[in-house]
Design a protein around this motif. Structure first.
Motif, mmCIF file in Angstrom:
data_model
loop_
_atom_site.group_PDB
_atom_site.id
_atom_site.type_symbol
_atom_site.label_atom_id
_atom_site.label_comp_id
_atom_site.label_asym_id
_atom_site.label_seq_id
_atom_site.Cartn_x
_atom_site.Cartn_y
_atom_site.Cartn_z
ATOM 1 N N GLU A 2 -3.019 4.339 4.575
ATOM 2 C CA GLU A 2 -3.385 5.508 5.031
ATOM 3 C C GLU A 2 -3.204 5.737 6.370
ATOM 4 O OE1 GLU A 2 -7.067 4.404 2.289
ATOM 5 O OE2 GLU A 2 -5.975 3.414 4.084
ATOM 6 N N SER A 3 -3.073 7.075 6.691
ATOM 7 C CA SER A 3 -2.797 7.689 8.168
ATOM 8 C C SER A 3 -3.365 8.858 8.326
ATOM 9 C CB SER A 3 -1.396 7.493 8.782
ATOM 10 O OG SER A 3 -0.454 8.192 7.692
ATOM 11 N N GLY A 4 -3.353 9.322 9.475
ATOM 12 C CA GLY A 4 -3.625 10.882 9.623
ATOM 13 C C GLY A 4 -5.158 11.196 10.093
ATOM 14 N N GLY A 5 -5.982 10.345 10.022
ATOM 15 C CA GLY A 5 -7.320 10.523 10.501
ATOM 16 C C GLY A 5 -7.337 10.977 11.974
ATOM 17 N N GLY A 6 -8.606 11.108 12.298
ATOM 18 C CA GLY A 6 -8.801 11.661 13.721
ATOM 19 C C GLY A 6 -9.916 12.245 14.207
ATOM 20 N N SER A 7 -10.157 12.915 15.256
ATOM 21 C CA SER A 7 -11.319 13.774 15.644
ATOM 22 C C SER A 7 -10.930 15.089 16.053
ATOM 23 C CB SER A 7 -12.189 13.022 16.988
ATOM 24 O OG SER A 7 -12.332 11.791 16.723
ATOM 25 N N VAL A 8 -11.796 16.138 15.184
ATOM 26 C CA VAL A 8 -11.284 17.684 15.590
ATOM 27 C C VAL A 8 -12.628 18.514 15.822
ATOM 28 C CG1 VAL A 8 -9.230 17.389 14.414
ATOM 29 C CG2 VAL A 8 -11.100 18.133 13.015
ATOM 30 N N GLN A 9 -12.599 19.278 16.017
ATOM 31 C CA GLN A 9 -13.876 20.261 16.280
ATOM 32 C C GLN A 9 -14.098 21.110 14.718
ATOM 33 O OE1 GLN A 9 -15.769 20.941 18.904
ATOM 34 N NE2 GLN A 9 -14.660 19.475 19.929
ATOM 35 N N ALA A 10 -15.394 21.403 14.461
ATOM 36 C CA ALA A 10 -15.724 22.113 13.386
ATOM 37 C C ALA A 10 -14.712 23.152 13.268
ATOM 38 C CB ALA A 10 -17.185 22.489 13.540
ATOM 39 N N GLY A 11 -14.348 23.508 11.995
ATOM 40 C CA GLY A 11 -13.295 24.520 11.643
ATOM 41 C C GLY A 11 -11.978 24.137 11.639
ATOM 42 N N GLY A 12 -11.674 22.900 12.196
ATOM 43 C CA GLY A 12 -10.312 22.436 12.396
ATOM 44 C C GLY A 12 -9.707 22.016 11.098
ATOM 45 N N SER A 13 -8.453 21.652 11.360
ATOM 46 C CA SER A 13 -7.641 20.756 10.117
ATOM 47 C C SER A 13 -7.376 19.356 10.427
ATOM 48 C CB SER A 13 -6.715 21.648 9.790
ATOM 49 O OG SER A 13 -7.311 22.993 9.227
ATOM 50 N N LEU A 14 -7.086 18.734 9.469
ATOM 51 C CA LEU A 14 -6.438 17.337 9.336
ATOM 52 C C LEU A 14 -5.639 17.290 8.391
ATOM 53 C CD1 LEU A 14 -9.012 14.933 10.792
ATOM 54 C CD2 LEU A 14 -7.142 15.613 12.192
ATOM 55 N N ARG A 15 -4.604 16.448 8.373
ATOM 56 C CA ARG A 15 -3.579 16.197 7.155
ATOM 57 C C ARG A 15 -3.790 14.611 7.024
ATOM 58 N NH1 ARG A 15 2.646 16.698 5.917
ATOM 59 N NH2 ARG A 15 2.378 17.131 3.666
ATOM 60 N N LEU A 16 -4.109 13.917 6.073
ATOM 61 C CA LEU A 16 -4.333 12.414 5.576
ATOM 62 C C LEU A 16 -3.077 12.290 4.913
ATOM 63 C CD1 LEU A 16 -8.032 11.798 4.906
ATOM 64 C CD2 LEU A 16 -7.014 11.964 7.199
ATOM 65 N N ALA A 17 -2.447 11.270 4.860
ATOM 66 C CA ALA A 17 -1.410 10.537 4.308
ATOM 67 C C ALA A 17 -1.484 9.299 3.627
ATOM 68 C CB ALA A 17 -0.050 10.533 4.866
ATOM 69 N N CYS A 18 -1.173 8.949 2.501
ATOM 70 C CA CYS A 18 -1.219 7.609 1.945
ATOM 71 C C CYS A 18 -0.147 7.241 1.114
ATOM 72 C CB CYS A 18 -2.508 7.516 0.985
ATOM 73 S SG CYS A 18 -2.440 5.994 -0.074
ATOM 74 N N THR A 19 0.656 6.262 2.036
ATOM 75 C CA THR A 19 2.165 5.739 1.234
ATOM 76 C C THR A 19 1.700 4.523 0.237
ATOM 77 O OG1 THR A 19 3.107 6.554 2.984
ATOM 78 C CG2 THR A 19 4.348 4.976 1.716
ATOM 79 N N ALA A 20 2.153 4.367 -0.746
ATOM 80 C CA ALA A 20 2.070 3.567 -1.901
ATOM 81 C C ALA A 20 3.017 2.714 -2.364
ATOM 82 C CB ALA A 20 1.403 4.218 -3.066
ATOM 83 N N SER A 21 3.034 1.428 -2.528
ATOM 84 C CA SER A 21 4.194 0.735 -3.119
ATOM 85 C C SER A 21 4.704 1.249 -4.402
ATOM 86 C CB SER A 21 3.520 -0.863 -3.544
ATOM 87 O OG SER A 21 2.608 -0.718 -4.524
ATOM 88 N N GLU A 22 5.765 1.020 -4.869
ATOM 89 C CA GLU A 22 6.327 1.640 -6.002
ATOM 90 C C GLU A 22 5.624 1.637 -7.340
ATOM 91 O OE1 GLU A 22 10.447 0.858 -6.834
ATOM 92 O OE2 GLU A 22 10.654 2.284 -8.431
ATOM 93 N N TYR A 23 5.060 0.368 -7.616
ATOM 94 C CA TYR A 23 4.291 0.176 -8.866
ATOM 95 C C TYR A 23 3.004 0.954 -8.934
ATOM 96 C CZ TYR A 23 0.999 -2.262 -12.005
ATOM 97 O OH TYR A 23 0.242 -2.552 -12.976
ATOM 98 N N THR A 24 2.459 0.842 -7.510
ATOM 99 C CA THR A 24 1.052 1.511 -7.384
ATOM 100 C C THR A 24 0.921 2.973 -7.594
ATOM 101 O OG1 THR A 24 0.266 -0.432 -5.954
ATOM 102 C CG2 THR A 24 -1.103 1.905 -5.754
ATOM 103 N N TYR A 25 2.271 3.715 -7.037
ATOM 104 C CA TYR A 25 2.264 4.845 -6.928
ATOM 105 C C TYR A 25 2.500 5.477 -8.394
ATOM 106 C CZ TYR A 25 3.933 9.729 -5.627
ATOM 107 O OH TYR A 25 4.042 10.832 -5.426
ATOM 108 N N LYS A 26 3.222 4.721 -9.223
ATOM 109 C CA LYS A 26 3.404 5.289 -10.508
ATOM 110 C C LYS A 26 2.596 4.777 -11.710
ATOM 111 C CE LYS A 26 8.709 5.117 -10.007
ATOM 112 N NZ LYS A 26 9.842 4.357 -10.340
#
Length: 126
Positions: free
Chosen positions: A6-30
């Motif tokens: 995973e990646s993309g976490g962090g600290s923001v103010q209320a009302g803000g936005s974040l985008r999290l990402a999760c990259t998987a191995s080929e087997y796990t993703y499918k």
């Protein structure tokens, strides 16, 4: 072998936005259902959203249209767009992969998932 990162976490103010990402191995993703959970200290993991191999999606009731799960097959990556964030959304967010479809009755059960990422922290300031 690391299956989910995973990646993309962090600290923001209320009302803000974040985008999290999760990259998987080929087997796990499918394999099947891909999902995001979150956890605060001394509480169990709570299902947030899930996406199936056919791109159908499921959301926990508390999401109320604020979050969007999506995936990019070419990158083997699943995303969680977090908008209109509230302080109570603060938690460690985990990516999970299962070997079956995102069953509407059980997808929010952590026990349905075989692989987990290490988590990414999301902190929302009031």
């Amino acid at each position: 072998q690391v299956q989910l990162v995973e990646s993309g976490g962090g600290s923001v103010q209320a009302g803000g936005s974040l985008r999290l990402a999760c990259t998987a191995s080929e087997y796990t993703y499918k394999s099947g259902c891909l999902a995001w959970f979150r956890q605060i200290p001394d509480h169990g993991r709570q299902g947030v959203a899930a996406i199936d191999t056919d791109n159908s999606t499921r959301y926990a009731e508390f999401v109320s249209g604020r979050f969007t799960i999506s995936k990019d097959n070419a990158k083997r990556t699943v995303y969680l767009q977090l908008d209109s964030l509230k302080p109570k959304d603060s938690a460690m967010y985990y990516c999970a992969a299962g070997s079956t479809v995102c069953d509407v009755w059980v997808w929010e059960n952590p026990g349905e998932f075989d692989f987990w990422g290490q988590g990414t922290q999301v902190t929302i300031a009031s």
